[in-house]
Motif scaffolding. Sequence first.
Motif, PDB file in Angstrom:
ATOM      1  N   VAL A  83       0.767  -1.211  -0.076  1.00 38.73           N
ATOM      2  CA  VAL A  83       0.024  -0.029   0.010  1.00 38.73           C
ATOM      3  C   VAL A  83       0.961   0.974   0.154  1.00 38.73           C
ATOM      4  O   VAL A  83       0.672   2.193  -0.743  1.00 38.73           O
ATOM      5  CB  VAL A  83      -0.950  -0.002   1.319  1.00 38.73           C
ATOM      6  CG1 VAL A  83      -1.802   1.482   1.379  1.00 38.73           C
ATOM      7  CG2 VAL A  83      -1.902  -1.232   1.158  1.00 38.73           C
ATOM      8  N   ILE A  99      -5.175   4.979  -3.202  1.00 39.30           N
ATOM      9  CA  ILE A  99      -4.610   3.701  -2.760  1.00 39.30           C
ATOM     10  C   ILE A  99      -4.949   3.415  -1.369  1.00 39.30           C
ATOM     11  O   ILE A  99      -5.495   2.304  -1.113  1.00 39.30           O
ATOM     12  CB  ILE A  99      -3.036   3.831  -3.058  1.00 39.30           C
ATOM     13  CG1 ILE A  99      -2.783   3.924  -4.509  1.00 39.30           C
ATOM     14  CG2 ILE A  99      -2.560   2.464  -2.373  1.00 39.30           C
ATOM     15  CD1 ILE A  99      -3.233   2.490  -5.440  1.00 39.30           C
ATOM     16  N   TYR A 103      -7.413   0.273  -0.295  1.00 41.80           N
ATOM     17  CA  TYR A 103      -6.705  -1.022  -0.064  1.00 41.80           C
ATOM     18  C   TYR A 103      -6.152  -0.843   1.470  1.00 41.80           C
ATOM     19  O   TYR A 103      -5.382  -1.590   1.905  1.00 41.80           O
ATOM     20  CB  TYR A 103      -5.350  -1.159  -0.780  1.00 41.80           C
ATOM     21  CG  TYR A 103      -5.664  -1.569  -2.319  1.00 41.80           C
ATOM     22  CD1 TYR A 103      -6.409  -2.693  -2.355  1.00 41.80           C
ATOM     23  CD2 TYR A 103      -5.516  -0.650  -3.254  1.00 41.80           C
ATOM     24  CE1 TYR A 103      -6.843  -2.939  -3.803  1.00 41.80           C
ATOM     25  CE2 TYR A 103      -5.463  -0.880  -4.606  1.00 41.80           C
ATOM     26  CZ  TYR A 103      -6.451  -2.265  -4.869  1.00 41.80           C
ATOM     27  OH  TYR A 103      -6.669  -2.424  -6.060  1.00 41.80           O
ATOM     28  N   ILE A 106      -5.979  -3.692   3.949  1.00 44.76           N
ATOM     29  CA  ILE A 106      -4.921  -4.900   3.837  1.00 44.76           C
ATOM     30  C   ILE A 106      -3.926  -4.596   5.245  1.00 44.76           C
ATOM     31  O   ILE A 106      -3.530  -5.653   5.787  1.00 44.76           O
ATOM     32  CB  ILE A 106      -4.061  -4.601   2.731  1.00 44.76           C
ATOM     33  CG1 ILE A 106      -5.085  -4.984   1.349  1.00 44.76           C
ATOM     34  CG2 ILE A 106      -2.735  -5.794   2.601  1.00 44.76           C
ATOM     35  CD1 ILE A 106      -4.114  -4.519   0.356  1.00 44.76           C
ATOM     36  N   CYS A 220      -1.200  -5.063  -4.064  1.00 47.27           N
ATOM     37  CA  CYS A 220      -2.199  -4.655  -3.389  1.00 47.27           C
ATOM     38  C   CYS A 220      -3.649  -5.441  -3.745  1.00 47.27           C
ATOM     39  O   CYS A 220      -4.389  -5.776  -2.733  1.00 47.27           O
ATOM     40  CB  CYS A 220      -2.548  -3.294  -3.436  1.00 47.27           C
ATOM     41  SG  CYS A 220      -1.426  -1.996  -2.693  1.00 47.27           S
ATOM     42  N   HIS A 224      -5.650  -7.795  -1.429  1.00 45.43           N
ATOM     43  CA  HIS A 224      -6.951  -7.800  -1.059  1.00 45.43           C
ATOM     44  C   HIS A 224      -8.078  -8.798  -1.401  1.00 45.43           C
ATOM     45  O   HIS A 224      -8.726  -9.149  -0.556  1.00 45.43           O
ATOM     46  CB  HIS A 224      -7.372  -6.479  -1.954  1.00 45.43           C
ATOM     47  CG  HIS A 224      -8.746  -5.912  -1.484  1.00 45.43           C
ATOM     48  ND1 HIS A 224     -10.086  -6.256  -2.192  1.00 45.43           N
ATOM     49  CD2 HIS A 224      -9.412  -5.068  -0.332  1.00 45.43           C
ATOM     50  CE1 HIS A 224     -10.963  -5.631  -1.688  1.00 45.43           C
ATOM     51  NE2 HIS A 224     -10.553  -4.913  -0.577  1.00 45.43           N
TER      52      HIS A 224
END
Length: 340
Positions: A83, A99, A103, A106, A220, A224
């Motif tokens: 990330v 971003i 994400y 995560i 990512c 995810h």
Amino acid sequence: MAQSIILPVSYIQIAIRELSNKGITPEQIFEGTKLSCHSIQKDGYVTLDQFIKVILNTRKLSNNPAIGLLLGSFLHPSTHGPVGWAAINSPTLSDAINIFQRYSQIRTPFILYTTLTHGEDYIIRLTLTDSLKAAHLIFIEAMLMLLQHIIEFILGRPMTEANLYMNSFKPSYADSYGQYFHCPVHFNSGHLEIRLPIAMKNTANPNADKHMYQIALEQCQEAHHQLRRDINISTEIYDYISANLSCSPTLEYTAIHFGLTPRTLIRRLKDQQTSFQKIKDEVYAFQASGYLRRSVIAIDTLSVIFGYTDPANFRRSFKRWFGMSPQQYREQQTEILKRH
């Protein structure tokens, strides 16, 4: 089914490094968590409760109420894994923040990022989705410091035009904020957010690496996807066993099928308050009861369908599931159908 939050140990390792300079040992930092240097190196993750306890221990041992700001100052974007790498290689500032918006689950699943524009402001808003208890402000301070690092990395200078709004009371160490943040900080606000001039939203990132951005973005996306699968791992295992009854999948074979180690699979199922054997028993009990209710198939044949080499073992398993033999269960269900 509840899902326990797990977090990477990289954040804890920063605290360990910082406090080791003050003569504080990892054992002191881990007090009350059941963690050790060996366990965090082996597992790579800790639960949210363990993480909170470590952070609170860190504040107490350091005798520094501004520990969240201090730890946040050490949070290089790379600490945030793919990330962070995707963010600092994004084409523009808004791409970098997007971003985090897409994400963040995560790495920090307890924070939701939202972006919006209002008048001349570009707003990055943070919302906590889980209780961080007494560590609430420490987490927030550290994450805001990380965002400042990302923004300033792309701007190439301090974000002096920004305004930081805190939806919390002014702490006793509020003067410390001026040492860490490069913009005015306002307390007792309605939202937790960073406000930037809207003209900065599409600032081009002079350090962007298109190749690195694509690699990090793919990581990512994969992480995810894995997270989504982890959340539903018990359901997927239930379906997998149901489709492979005659193979009688083992824990080890199932772990391989899902690209996991047996240890990791055990831990992830435990996080969901279940186990491989419990799911397997549920599948076989459900399937066996269905066959016995809806067909006249011989019990010995049924044991073969379920992958048992010895029918006696199937009968023992069935009695463990239902407290009676397969034949008794079939007779009981036949009587129930007759009455209806």
